[in-house]
Design an enzyme around this catalytic site. Structure first.
Site, short mmCIF file in Angstrom:
data_model
loop_
_atom_site.label_atom_id
_atom_site.label_comp_id
_atom_site.label_asym_id
_atom_site.label_seq_id
_atom_site.Cartn_x
_atom_site.Cartn_y
_atom_site.Cartn_z
N GLU B 62 0.80 -1.22 0.00
CA GLU B 62 0.00 0.00 0.00
C GLU B 62 0.84 1.28 0.00
OE1 GLU B 62 -0.82 -2.70 1.75
OE2 GLU B 62 -2.76 -3.22 0.92
N HIS B 131 -11.11 -5.02 8.44
CA HIS B 131 -11.66 -4.79 7.10
C HIS B 131 -13.01 -4.06 7.17
CE1 HIS B 131 -8.64 -7.55 5.59
NE2 HIS B 131 -9.15 -7.56 4.39
#
Lengths: 324, 327
Positions: B62, B131
């Site tokens: 990321e 998540h």
């Protein structure tokens, strides 16, 4: 490789300009004229110059906290830099960046960076632009031996290899991560980069010619679509991590000996390839540099500070739809 | 006009913007995947249409994704990077917070970073603590970026087009539990300016300011309470930074009562921010204390039973509205 006199004089001038720029900044800093932290680049000049002489304004670099040399080698204006180091309104970043954030988009200089390892992902993005546009430009990230351990560097190496980006990982191994001796043997950083699949070499970072030739190959590879490369330039940090760090953690003899043996300017002038350089021309270059710095420092120290309204400017192009 | 889902609206907008401007590239994990087009199929078909130089699959890294998107934006592209779940912000926050958000300011206004970061937010799918978070208050607190959270397909299309054409960095927050929500959406391209709230339904007794998926729940609560004779006005700010203070205050001037509904955790949240604005600028309008309806100060649990307890419910919103209405 043959070097024209023009190339040699340019290399000398830029290395010497970096050296003298920083010595002058150091003096002004010690006089209390510059705010914040400054990080000296002395004895690493051959790396910035040997690397950036292959790059044009539309090639990109991402720099580090020790970035003055990279900025100068990439063509940032000296007076604008001096004004920025003094945090003045007319500085290259209007006084809001200071030493650790000097940038000039028109020169492809994407910023010095006060986050260790902050630059490589950004440089990878610039390389992605070049790849997408197919324009033959390349992007280079300068990375210290300290930063070489950061996850961002590992991620960028991997991304650059996977996407075959036109990118050069330009490591500067000056052996010290802030105050701590880096335990890796010379060449280990390049080995790590090589493990990602890209060509990686280790060179003497105090030898302009060695850096210039290694970077030349890497830049050509990038321009021709051959993907990323890594170069570890082994150097020695002359001064402390930042100005004011007396380096008491270093052995005095080792420090003095490395200061002498890693001086790129001495090495450059002593090299056979420089035997045709004219000493009066060298002196002229030296004098011109002093004139440039004298004028720039005088202007920088007497220039206006930013006005308070500048605090609020340039956070956004336009936050609430107001015109920029 | 066509009736399409938020998911389809986002896909359609990406396609339109990539057609409109060849500097627009899409990058992220699995975005070029021909079979799926990402976890929820948002980018399906783009790689086939625009090729892999403009629809770029990346490694699961990321910092490199977000940083490279920033660097690409700085040098002439208009990248739309996908941060698959906003929870992964922790992996790459430096590149967003210290690099992208600050480029323009620390480079003296001489840099422009037109990057859009699309990211999934929210609970409701049983995806557990890492998540399912909302987290956008963290981003709203950072100067230099804009934060958007659409609650329907019409807004998603117009706001995403604006985000991609915007010259500032924008984080576009997509609530995964409302991807299939449909509404009528113009077939042609359009933008919605940032900083302009939408009045979801007009009312005179209580103002409800709600964000993202909570707008839908607030709307249900408003409908239910109409039967009880409580007239509720629901405001969807649509963009969190900039926030349309004026619209919120104008509504409260009319109703004198406000409930703020947000799925993020309660402290330093959109709910506390709106409350602060109302107290500071609209104190004289208030006839009742402000009520906040938020998730609790806990991570999001995986258990569907606990997750249901975590997410604000229509019943909780109704109860808060009744409370301030009766004050």
């Amino acid at each position: 490789m043959n070097y024209s006199l023009e190339t040699l004089y340019e290399a000398y001038r830029t290395m010497k300009l970096i050296r003298e720029f920083e010595e002058r900044m150091r003096a002004e800093y010690q006089r209390g004229k510059l705010p914040g932290f400054i990080h000296m680049y002395r004895n690493q000049e051959a790396i910035a110059v040997g690397a950036c002489m292959h790059l044009g304004n539309e090639d990109y670099i991402a720099s580090t906290h020790r970035g003055h040399g990279h900025c100068i080698a990439k063509g940032c204006d000296i007076e604008d830099m001096l004004l920025e180091l003094a945090c003045k309104q007319e500085g290259i970043c209007k006084g809001k960046g200071g030493s650790m954030h000097i940038a000039d988009m028109s020169k492809g200089m994407l910023g010095a960076n006060a986050i260790v390892g902050g630059g490589p992902p950004i440089a990878a993005g610039a390389a992605l632009t070049a790849r997408t546009l197919g324009n033959g430009k390349v992007s280079m990230a300068f990375i210290g031996d300290g930063a070489s351990d950061q996850g961002t560097v590992a991620e960028s190496l991997n991304l650059a290899f996977v996407l075959q980006l036109p990118m050069i990982f330009m490591y500067e191994n000056n052996h010290y991560a802030e105050f701590t001796r880096n335990p890796k043997p010379d060449g280990r950083i390049a080995e790590r980069a090589g493990a990602y699949g890209m060509p990686a070499v280790t060179v003497d970072g105090s030898d302009f010619f060695a850096v210039y030739e290694a970077v030349g190959e890497a830049v050509q590879r990038g321009r021709e679509g051959g993907g990323p490369s890594a170069i570890e330039a082994v150097a020695s940090r002359y001064y402390g991590h930042f100005e004011g760090d007396a380096q008491q953690y270093r052995d005095g003899e080792e420090l003095e000996s490395s200061r002498r043996s890693y001086d790129p300017l001495t090495k450059f002038l002593a090299d056979d390839r420089c035997s045709d350089l004219d000493s009066s021309k060298i002196k002229q270059i030296d004098d011109d540099i002093q004139d440039l710095l004298n004028a720039g420092v005088e202007r920088a120290l007497s220039a206006a500070d930013p006005t308070p309204d500048q605090l609020y400017k340039d956070v956004y192009v336009s936050y609430r739809g107001e015109s920029a | 006009m066509s009736k399409i889902s938020i998911r389809e609206a986002i896909n359609q907008t990406l396609r339109e913007e990539m057609t409109r401007d060849e500097r627009v590239v899409v990058m992220g994990e699995d975005v070029a995947n021909r079979e799926s087009g990402g976890v929820y199929g948002i980018t399906a078909g783009l790689a086939d249409e625009f090729g892999e130089l403009r629809v770029i699959d990346t490694p699961i890294t990321e910092s490199a994704i977000i940083g490279a998107a920033g660097g690409a934006a700085l040098t002439g592209l208009r990248p739309v990077a996908e941060l698959m779940f906003i929870d992964f912000l922790g992996v790459c926050l430096d590149q967003l917070m210290n690099q992208i958000a600050k480029f323009r300011y620390m480079f003296g206004g001489r840099a422009t970073t037109p990057v859009t970061i699309r990211t999934m937010i929210g609970a409701g799918a049983g995806t557990g603590p890492q998540h399912s978070a909302i987290l956008y208050p963290l981003l709203v607190a950072i100067p230099g970026i804009k934060v958007v959270a659409p609650s329907n397909a019409y807004d998603a299309k117009g706001l995403l087009a604006q985000a991609i054409r915007d010259d500032d960095p924008v984080v576009f927050c997509e609530h995964k539990a409302i991807y299939t929500e449909e509404c009528e959406v113009p077939d042609e391209s359009y933008t919605i300016p940032f900083g302009q709230a939408r009045t979801v339904c007009e009312g005179t007794d209580v103002t409800v300011v709600a964000f993202s998926r909570m707008v839908l729940l607030a709307g249900q609560a408003a409908n239910a309470l109409a039967a009880e004779g409580i007239s509720v006005e629901v405001i969807d700010p649509r963009t969190l930074s900039p926030l349309d203070d004026e619209a919120i205050l104008a509504s409260i001037r009319k109703t004198g009562r406000v409930v703020v509904v947000d799925e993020s955790n309660p402290y330093c949240s959109m709910a506390s921010e709106v409350s602060s604005i109302v107290v500071e600028k609209g104190f004289d309008y208030l006839d009742a204390p402000i009520r906040k309806v938020t998730a609790p100060h806990t991570p999001v649990p995986a258990s569907p039973v606990l997750e249901k307890e975590y997410v604000p419910s229509v019943a909780e919103i109704e109860s808060a509205i009744r409370e301030v209405a009766a004050y």
